[in-house]
Design a protein around this motif. Structure first.
Motif, PDB file in Angstrom:
ATOM      1  N   ALA A   1      12.100  57.062  46.894  1.00 56.20           N
ATOM      2  CA  ALA A   1      12.466  56.204  45.774  1.00 56.20           C
ATOM      3  C   ALA A   1      13.945  55.827  45.844  1.00 56.20           C
ATOM      4  O   ALA A   1      14.673  56.269  46.728  1.00 56.20           O
ATOM      5  CB  ALA A   1      12.163  56.913  44.460  1.00 56.20           C
ATOM      6  N   ARG A   2      14.374  55.020  44.903  1.00 54.89           N
ATOM      7  CA  ARG A   2      15.777  54.590  44.854  1.00 54.89           C
ATOM      8  C   ARG A   2      16.641  55.562  44.056  1.00 54.89           C
ATOM      9  O   ARG A   2      17.848  55.394  43.969  1.00 54.89           O
ATOM     10  CB  ARG A   2      15.859  53.183  44.246  1.00 54.89           C
ATOM     11  CG  ARG A   2      15.136  52.127  45.080  1.00 54.89           C
ATOM     12  CD  ARG A   2      15.033  50.818  44.316  1.00 54.89           C
ATOM     13  NE  ARG A   2      14.347  49.789  45.065  1.00 54.89           N
ATOM     14  CZ  ARG A   2      13.010  49.647  45.100  1.00 54.89           C
ATOM     15  NH1 ARG A   2      12.239  50.501  44.438  1.00 54.89           N
ATOM     16  NH2 ARG A   2      12.455  48.676  45.805  1.00 54.89           N
ATOM     17  N   SER A   3      16.015  56.559  43.482  1.00 55.95           N
ATOM     18  CA  SER A   3      16.740  57.619  42.780  1.00 55.95           C
ATOM     19  C   SER A   3      16.068  58.943  43.105  1.00 55.95           C
ATOM     20  O   SER A   3      14.866  58.993  43.324  1.00 55.95           O
ATOM     21  CB  SER A   3      16.731  57.377  41.262  1.00 55.95           C
ATOM     22  OG  SER A   3      15.428  57.555  40.742  1.00 55.95           O
TER      23      SER A   3
ATOM     24  N   GLY B   1       7.827  54.839  41.862  1.00 56.19           N
ATOM     25  CA  GLY B   1       7.849  54.350  40.486  1.00 56.19           C
ATOM     26  C   GLY B   1       9.266  54.333  39.954  1.00 56.19           C
ATOM     27  O   GLY B   1       9.600  55.102  39.048  1.00 56.19           O
ATOM     28  N   ASP B   2      10.101  53.481  40.529  1.00 57.95           N
ATOM     29  CA  ASP B   2      11.516  53.455  40.169  1.00 57.95           C
ATOM     30  C   ASP B   2      11.768  52.818  38.802  1.00 57.95           C
ATOM     31  O   ASP B   2      10.957  52.042  38.292  1.00 57.95           O
ATOM     32  CB  ASP B   2      12.306  52.663  41.222  1.00 57.95           C
ATOM     33  CG  ASP B   2      12.610  53.490  42.459  1.00 57.95           C
ATOM     34  OD1 ASP B   2      13.167  54.585  42.301  1.00 57.95           O
ATOM     35  OD2 ASP B   2      12.280  53.045  43.575  1.00 57.95           O
ATOM     36  N   GLU B   3      12.922  53.158  38.270  1.00 57.55           N
ATOM     37  CA  GLU B   3      13.356  52.541  37.016  1.00 57.55           C
ATOM     38  C   GLU B   3      13.722  51.082  37.289  1.00 57.55           C
ATOM     39  O   GLU B   3      14.188  50.722  38.369  1.00 57.55           O
ATOM     40  CB  GLU B   3      14.567  53.286  36.447  1.00 57.55           C
ATOM     41  CG  GLU B   3      14.339  54.757  36.168  1.00 57.55           C
ATOM     42  CD  GLU B   3      13.346  54.992  35.056  1.00 57.55           C
ATOM     43  OE1 GLU B   3      13.179  54.097  34.190  1.00 57.55           O
ATOM     44  OE2 GLU B   3      12.704  56.070  35.061  1.00 57.55           O
TER      45      GLU B   3
ATOM     46  N   PHE C   1      15.391  61.364  41.232  1.00 57.28           N
ATOM     47  CA  PHE C   1      14.436  61.761  40.201  1.00 57.28           C
ATOM     48  C   PHE C   1      13.021  61.281  40.506  1.00 57.28           C
ATOM     49  O   PHE C   1      12.029  61.951  40.172  1.00 57.28           O
ATOM     50  CB  PHE C   1      14.885  61.220  38.832  1.00 57.28           C
ATOM     51  CG  PHE C   1      13.999  61.650  37.695  1.00 57.28           C
ATOM     52  CD1 PHE C   1      14.122  62.906  37.130  1.00 57.28           C
ATOM     53  CD2 PHE C   1      13.035  60.786  37.198  1.00 57.28           C
ATOM     54  CE1 PHE C   1      13.293  63.304  36.084  1.00 57.28           C
ATOM     55  CE2 PHE C   1      12.204  61.168  36.159  1.00 57.28           C
ATOM     56  CZ  PHE C   1      12.333  62.431  35.591  1.00 57.28           C
ATOM     57  N   HIS C   2      12.892  60.135  41.142  1.00 57.23           N
ATOM     58  CA  HIS C   2      11.578  59.541  41.380  1.00 57.23           C
ATOM     59  C   HIS C   2      11.039  59.776  42.787  1.00 57.23           C
ATOM     60  O   HIS C   2      10.012  59.207  43.145  1.00 57.23           O
ATOM     61  CB  HIS C   2      11.614  58.036  41.060  1.00 57.23           C
ATOM     62  CG  HIS C   2      11.677  57.755  39.595  1.00 57.23           C
ATOM     63  ND1 HIS C   2      10.652  58.074  38.722  1.00 57.23           N
ATOM     64  CD2 HIS C   2      12.665  57.210  38.832  1.00 57.23           C
ATOM     65  CE1 HIS C   2      10.996  57.726  37.503  1.00 57.23           C
ATOM     66  NE2 HIS C   2      12.214  57.195  37.538  1.00 57.23           N
ATOM     67  N   PHE C   3      11.744  60.584  43.595  1.00 53.75           N
ATOM     68  CA  PHE C   3      11.138  60.984  44.868  1.00 53.75           C
ATOM     69  C   PHE C   3       9.851  61.731  44.551  1.00 53.75           C
ATOM     70  O   PHE C   3       9.772  62.514  43.601  1.00 53.75           O
ATOM     71  CB  PHE C   3      12.091  61.877  45.670  1.00 53.75           C
ATOM     72  CG  PHE C   3      12.889  61.132  46.693  1.00 53.75           C
ATOM     73  CD1 PHE C   3      12.650  61.290  48.041  1.00 53.75           C
ATOM     74  CD2 PHE C   3      13.887  60.250  46.287  1.00 53.75           C
ATOM     75  CE1 PHE C   3      13.383  60.596  48.976  1.00 53.75           C
ATOM     76  CE2 PHE C   3      14.628  59.543  47.209  1.00 53.75           C
ATOM     77  CZ  PHE C   3      14.374  59.714  48.570  1.00 53.75           C
ATOM     78  N   SER C   4       8.821  61.512  45.380  1.00 55.07           N
ATOM     79  CA  SER C   4       7.532  62.118  45.080  1.00 55.07           C
ATOM     80  C   SER C   4       6.719  62.263  46.358  1.00 55.07           C
ATOM     81  O   SER C   4       7.234  62.103  47.477  1.00 55.07           O
ATOM     82  CB  SER C   4       6.775  61.255  44.053  1.00 55.07           C
ATOM     83  OG  SER C   4       5.593  61.888  43.633  1.00 55.07           O
ATOM     84  N   MET C   5       5.455  62.561  46.203  1.00 58.71           N
ATOM     85  CA  MET C   5       4.505  62.630  47.308  1.00 58.71           C
ATOM     86  C   MET C   5       3.216  61.950  46.893  1.00 58.71           C
ATOM     87  O   MET C   5       2.816  62.011  45.727  1.00 58.71           O
ATOM     88  CB  MET C   5       4.189  64.087  47.693  1.00 58.71           C
ATOM     89  CG  MET C   5       5.320  64.836  48.349  1.00 58.71           C
ATOM     90  SD  MET C   5       4.748  66.468  48.893  1.00 58.71           S
ATOM     91  CE  MET C   5       6.298  67.111  49.571  1.00 58.71           C
TER      92      MET C   5
END
Length: 224
Positions: free
Chosen positions: A99-101, A177-179, A103-107
Motif C-alpha cells: 500500500a501507499r501507507s 485499500g489506501d486512504e 497502515f494499509h499493508f496487508s496480505m
C-alpha cells in the motif's frame, strides 16, 4: 454420497466462529471451507497443555465434514487434544499487498478456523480410511503405490476426528485499500503474488527405482 451445499449446516453457527471484524470477508457456505482445507498442506492445532496454549503444525485429511489428524500414541499433545476443545487453522497466502501507507499493508489470503472437541478413532476401518485420507491429501496416488501400515505401526498411531460443524472462513483479495489522501503518493502500490509449486523430485540415494512414479511427476510445475 456427496452432500449438497444446500443441505449442510451453515458456517459460523456459534459466537466464537462468527467474525466480529471485516465481516464482509467471511464466506457464507461450506464449499468455501472445503476449498481452503483441500488446498492447504498443513494445519495448526491449538491445544491447552498444563494450563498453557500450545500450537502444533501437522498434516491432516478431510472426508466430507470430518477432519482427521494423526500422530504417535506417545504424543502428549494429541492426548491433550482429547481432554477439551481445540482450534484448528489453515491459512493460504496468495499475495503481499503493498500500500501507499504502512497502515494499509496487508496480505491476500484464504483462511479457515475450526473449533470443536476431537474424538479418538478406534474403529479399524475408519482408522484406515482416515490415514489414507491424510496420506492422499498431501501425496495423491501414494497409498496404493507403497506398503500400507502394519499392525505394529497402526498400534503406535493415534487417529483423531474433528467434526467440521463449527467453523469460519475468511479471505482477502484485490488491490490495496489506501486512504483517498494517499492516492497521489509516488510510492508504488500493488500486489506481489505468492505461488506454491512442486519442484523436481529428488530420488533417495538408496532408492532401487531412480525414476519418480507418474503420480509424483504429475505434481511437478511445468518449466516456464
Amino acid at each position: 454420497m456427496t452432500e449438497t451445499v444446500s443441505t449442510r449446516a451453515p458456517l459460523s453457527p456459534t459466537p466464537r466462529s462468527t467474525l466480529t471484524r471485516l465481516r464482509e470477508r467471511a464466506a457464507s457456505d461450506r464449499a468455501a471451507l472445503d476449498a481452503v482445507l483441500d488446498a492447504g498442506l498443513i494445519c495448526h492445532v491449538g491445544v491447552l497443555m498444563h494450563g498453557a496454549p500450545v500450537v502444533l503444525p501437522t498434516a491432516y485429511g478431510r472426508l466430507g465434514d470430518t477432519l482427521y489428524l494423526h500422530g504417535s500414541t506417545g504424543s502428549g499433545n494429541l492426548r491433550a487434544a482429547l481432554t477439551g476443545d481445540v482450534s484448528v487453522s489453515v491459512t493460504l497466502v496468495d499475495g503481499i499487498v503493498y500500500a501507499r501507507s504502512v497502515f494499509h499493508f496487508s496480505m491476500n489470503y484464504r483462511s479457515a478456523v475450526i473449533h470443536g472437541r476431537p474424538v479418538e478413532v478406534t474403529d479399524e476401518r475408519e482408522r484406515l480410511r482416515a490415514l489414507r485420507a491424510i496420506v492422499e491429501h498431501n501425496a495423491p496416488g501414494t497409498w496404493d503405490y507403497v506398503r500400507g501400515p502394519n499392525k505394529k505401526e497402526l498400534a503406535a498411531t493415534v487417529v483423531l476426528s474433528l467434526d467440521l460443524t463449527e467453523a469460519s472462513v475468511k479471505s482477502r483479495t484485490g488491490a490495496p485499500g489506501d486512504e483517498q489522501d494517499d492516492l497521489s503518493s509516488p510510492s508504488w502500490a500493488g500486489v506481489l503474488p505468492v505461488h506454491q509449486f512442486f519442484g523436481t523430485p529428488i530420488t533417495a540415494p538408496d532408492s532401487i527405482t531412480e525414476q519418480a512414479p507418474a503420480h509424483v511427476i504429475a505434481r511437478v510445475a511445468p518449466a516456464s
